[in-house]
Write an enzyme that holds these catalytic residues in place. Structure first.
Site, PDB file in Angstrom:
ATOM      1  N   ASP A 123      -0.879  -5.569   5.404  1.00 48.66           N
ATOM      2  CA  ASP A 123      -1.894  -6.334   4.698  1.00 48.66           C
ATOM      3  C   ASP A 123      -1.713  -6.213   3.183  1.00 48.66           C
ATOM      4  O   ASP A 123      -1.127  -5.260   2.680  1.00 48.66           O
ATOM      5  CB  ASP A 123      -3.289  -5.859   5.081  1.00 48.66           C
ATOM      6  N   GLU A 124      -2.233  -7.189   2.481  1.00 46.38           N
ATOM      7  CA  GLU A 124      -2.363  -7.158   1.022  1.00 46.38           C
ATOM      8  C   GLU A 124      -1.066  -6.709   0.334  1.00 46.38           C
ATOM      9  O   GLU A 124      -1.053  -5.788  -0.490  1.00 46.38           O
ATOM     10  CB  GLU A 124      -3.527  -6.227   0.622  1.00 46.38           C
ATOM     11  N   VAL A 125       0.029  -7.371   0.693  1.00 47.20           N
ATOM     12  CA  VAL A 125       1.327  -7.040   0.097  1.00 47.20           C
ATOM     13  C   VAL A 125       1.556  -7.962  -1.101  1.00 47.20           C
ATOM     14  O   VAL A 125       1.816  -9.154  -0.923  1.00 47.20           O
ATOM     15  CB  VAL A 125       2.468  -7.191   1.119  1.00 47.20           C
ATOM     16  N   PRO A 126       1.452  -7.442  -2.324  1.00 48.11           N
ATOM     17  CA  PRO A 126       1.701  -8.297  -3.496  1.00 48.11           C
ATOM     18  C   PRO A 126       3.160  -8.720  -3.554  1.00 48.11           C
ATOM     19  O   PRO A 126       4.068  -7.960  -3.200  1.00 48.11           O
ATOM     20  CB  PRO A 126       1.334  -7.396  -4.682  1.00 48.11           C
TER      21      PRO A 126
ATOM     22  N   HIS B  31       0.843  -1.204   0.000  1.00 45.49           N
ATOM     23  CA  HIS B  31       0.000   0.000   0.000  1.00 45.49           C
ATOM     24  C   HIS B  31       0.880   1.256   0.000  1.00 45.49           C
ATOM     25  O   HIS B  31       0.664   2.189   0.776  1.00 45.49           O
ATOM     26  CB  HIS B  31      -0.943  -0.012   1.207  1.00 45.49           C
TER      27      HIS B  31
END
Length: 541
Positions: A317-320, A256
């Site tokens: 969170d949501e770390v590609p 993010h």
């Protein structure tokens, strides 16, 4: 006729007697010296809503409103324990006696006392008499952490609204306000040594109209942004401290990161993308370099020095993994550190963040993805996906804050009605919140630190939109976190919610009525119209 006693959260023990007490018959607020700031706060609030100004004194003869501690300082319970927030409140014909072992318990008792007043006493000018029923209350919370998260990134909310939400959390006996301060769509606090954050990362040139997945809508070409100065943050910290509310600041890294990289592209893979104007999950991440790590630690130092509470939220969170999979820098790190899986790159960041913040005397909390690749044992796991991750985190030896999306995400639709304003997806009515037990069967309750509701603001552009999404669901969640199951079952919160809405109205909160939105709260057919897409829970890995 005796006024019905209807409180949210419901105290663990409440015994009512016949009759009322007029606080105007009391001579003063008699306070222990350590409670002086709380006593003056109570005096100010009584004056504001009822016109009654009680002086604050050390000792007084005759009937008084007394605030006192019954435990010597060396023996008092630690912060963030249920014992610290326990209190006894007695209202008799002879006065009011509020007793606790810790100032935090006095603060929670004041919140209850304010609800005993007529609802109009919560207004900002005198509108009610200072009358309270005769009652004996013995109370303490079930869970230690009871919070609300404000997302001030996707849509920036001004400082005065943050202060109002601290007050509203306090009135509901919550004890945590979590500020989500960084994301792809903006960076919301000043770091004087990094001027690019305020100059570039704090604003975006345009914002997506309607839902991010609605390809038929375009963009509003109006710049949007804002950030809190260091004095702003100090004011927020001080305001919360007086009310014994813990501010938990979140700096969400290493994913993010679009806003950061718009200001400092050298910290990423060099895409040179602007601050993100739409919503979702994006590939940009911090490269695992010393420069990126130095930046992150600088930001954590800056925010950790302003907010003296024990926790700093590192996001995570949501770390590609996409960029790291093709990054020579990430590959070199993995070889040097013996990291077998690319997920270990995030774990490398997490450990560095934890080591640094631990050195500052802080505890780390991060979203449940920090479990991927291994999280330091001392880190608290903030579960957002579903309750299966509560069990997973506890099995890995972590304490947990539970915010499972199906129960705690108040960016979900309030009902299945066509008039609801735009939300991300989902369906979380007050009835669903009211029926939730945050401790899954077979779970060690001592490992569940607490619960928290989330007000993600992609589709909440203004304070009134946040209020509609939050209330009365936040009120119900406050009871879920505070009140024991058997007490909740004996006196269901939904039976008291109608009375509580009178308080919310008096406080000027634009809540959602139980029967549905008012005409001016509806989504309509424009940019706030309802957009439905299927909500699918994340499977546990």
């Amino acid at each position: 006729m005796q006024r019905r006693i209807s409180l949210i959260p419901q105290p663990q023990q409440l015994t009512a007697a016949d009759g009322d007490l007029d606080l105007a018959s009391l001579g003063a607020i008699a306070s222990d010296p350590e409670l002086r700031s709380l006593a003056w706060l109570l005096s100010d609030l009584l004056d504001r809503g009822t016109g009654l100004r009680l002086p604050v004194v050390d000792h007084a003869e005759g009937p008084v409103l007394r605030l006192r501690l019954d435990t010597p300082a060396p023996e008092r319970p630690a912060d963030l324990t249920t014992a610290a927030e326990a209190y006894r409140l007695d209202v008799t014909a002879d006065g009011v006696d509020l007793v606790a072992a810790h100032p935090a318990g006095i603060s929670r008792g004041i919140a209850t006392l304010r609800q005993l007043l007529p609802p109009d006493a919560l207004r900002d000018a005198p509108a009610a008499d200072p009358i309270v029923p005769l009652v004996a209350i013995r109370d303490e919370p079930r869970l230690r952490w009871r919070g609300v998260m404000l997302d001030v990134v996707r849509h920036f909310q001004p400082k005065d609204f943050v202060l109002k939400m601290i007050d509203r959390a306090w009135m509901h006996r919550l004890n945590v306000v979590h500020l989500h301060l960084t994301d792809d769509q903006g960076w919301r606090f000043d770091v004087p040594s990094r001027p690019g954050l305020a100059e570039t990362a704090s604003w975006r040139a345009e914002t997506k109209v309607g839902h991010a997945r609605d390809e038929s809508a375009g963009y509003e070409p109006t710049p949007h942004g804002g950030f809190f100065s260091v004095p702003d943050l100090r004011e927020i910290a001080s305001y919360a401290r007086v009310r014994h509310i813990m501010i938990v600041p979140e700096v969400n890294l290493p994913g993010h990161a679009r806003a950061v990289l718009a200001a400092y592209p050298e910290l990423g893979a060099g895409q040179n993308e602007p601050v993100c104007p739409t919503f979702g999950v994006f590939e940009e991440v911090l490269e695992p370099t010393q420069a990126s790590l130095d930046f992150a630690l600088e930001a954590y130092t800056a925010i950790g020095e302003v907010f003296e509470g024990p926790f700093v939220h590192i996001g995570g969170d949501e770390v590609p993994m996409t960029q790291w999979e093709s990054s020579p820098i990430a590959r070199e790190l993995m070889e040097r550190e013996g990291i077998a899986d690319v997920r270990g790159v995030q774990a490398w960041f997490t450990k560095a963040f934890c080591d640094h913040l631990t050195g500052m005397g802080k505890r780390v909390i991060g979203w449940d993805e920090i479990l991927d690749g291994g999280a330091p044992q001392e880190a608290v796991v903030h579960v957002w996906r579903n309750e299966a991750y509560v069990k997973k985190a506890i099995a890995a030896g972590h304490q947990v804050v539970a915010s499972p999306e199906p129960y705690c995400y108040y960016d979900h639709y309030e009902s299945d009605g066509p008039d609801e304003p735009l939300r991300i997806h989902g369906h979380t009515p007050v009835e669903k919140v009211a029926g939730w037990d945050p401790v899954p069967p077979g779970t060690d309750e001592s490992k569940v630190l607490g619960i928290q509701c989330q007000l993600w603001a992609e589709y909440m552009p203004s304070p009134k939109d946040v209020e509609y999404a939050a209330f009365p669901r936040l009120s119900v969640l406050a009871e879920v976190g505070w009140t024991n199951l058997e007490v909740r079952e004996a006196n269901p919160v939904l039976d008291r919610l109608g009375d509580h809405l009178e308080r919310l109205h008096a406080m000027g909160i634009g809540y959602r009525p139980l029967e549905g939105p008012k005409p001016w709260q509806r989504g309509g057919t424009g940019r706030r119209k309802r957009f439905d897409r299927e909500f699918v829970e994340h499977p546990a890995e």
